[in-house]
Enzyme design. Structure first.
Site, PDB file in Angstrom:
ATOM      1  N   CYS A 113       0.824  -1.205   0.000  1.00 39.97           N
ATOM      2  CA  CYS A 113       0.000   0.000   0.000  1.00 39.97           C
ATOM      3  C   CYS A 113       0.865   1.265   0.000  1.00 39.97           C
ATOM      4  O   CYS A 113       1.601   1.508  -0.930  1.00 39.97           O
ATOM      5  CB  CYS A 113      -0.960  -0.050   1.190  1.00 39.97           C
ATOM      6  N   HIS A 114       0.798   2.078   1.049  1.00 38.56           N
ATOM      7  CA  HIS A 114       1.606   3.295   1.172  1.00 38.56           C
ATOM      8  C   HIS A 114       2.983   3.028   1.791  1.00 38.56           C
ATOM      9  O   HIS A 114       3.783   3.942   1.913  1.00 38.56           O
ATOM     10  CB  HIS A 114       0.875   4.343   2.020  1.00 38.56           C
TER      11      HIS A 114
END
Length: 191
Positions: A113-114
């Site tokens: 994800c991030h």
């Protein structure tokens, strides 16, 4: 994944408040079930609080404070995402140095994800093919990475995925990569 064994493999999970809960708990569960020893490492003392989709989630005990963690004591690194967690971590020189040391030592890393924001700050995105949450595409390309829109990408000792829906593929590739002896970074591989 049932054929892969991670017995004795020590995995650091670097997080602070705001990590996406499922992006830590599901990979951790898969790693533990494969025989790894996972430890939450954090710049926070005591406990860290997860983010659960749209609200605050559960709290988890910090196994080791970041200021006492040594890369030499671990064989691999897991960097969960969420927006808040990696944004905070990339602003902490000690967290960035901890992550960078895994790459410098040739130890495997997994990020979802991030989470790759920390890779950018550590200088580990350059020259790698990877994926992430789509909003990080420009950040990663500007850092010298080749960004692709795939559920999971494995390149040069790094596994990356885009989002919680990709966790089954992410876990499969993390277990596979972490089970591969990588020279001196995998304790006991030569024994």
């Amino acid at each position: 994944m049932a054929n892969e064994t991670l017995d004795g493999l020590k995995v650091a999970i670097l997080v602070t408040d705001g990590f996406e809960q499922v992006e830590m708990t599901e990979p951790r569960k898969a790693l533990d079930e494969a025989g790894a020893e996972t430890r939450i490492v954090s710049p926070k003392d005591g406990q860290v609080r997860a983010w659960n989709l749209t609200n605050w989630g559960e709290t988890f005990t910090v196994d080791m404070p970041l200021d006492g963690a040594r890369t030499e004591d671990f064989d691999a690194l897991l960097l969960p995402g969420g927006v808040i967690n990696p944004d905070k971590l990339r602003m902490l020189p000690q967290a960035v140095a901890f992550a960078k040391a895994f790459f410098d030592a040739g130890k495997p890393v997994a990020s979802i994800c991030h989470g790759p924001w920390t890779l950018v700050e550590a200088g580990a995105a350059r020259g790698r093919r990877l994926t992430s949450w789509p909003s990080l595409k420009s950040d990663l390309e500007n850092a010298g990475a080749e960004w692709v829109d795939r559920e999971v990408v494995v390149d040069q000792g790094l596994v990356t995925s885009r989002k919680p829906d990709d966790i089954p593929a992410f876990n499969r590739e993390v277990i596979k990569l972490f089970a591969t002896p990588t020279g001196p970074s995998r304790r006991g591989a030569a024994e």
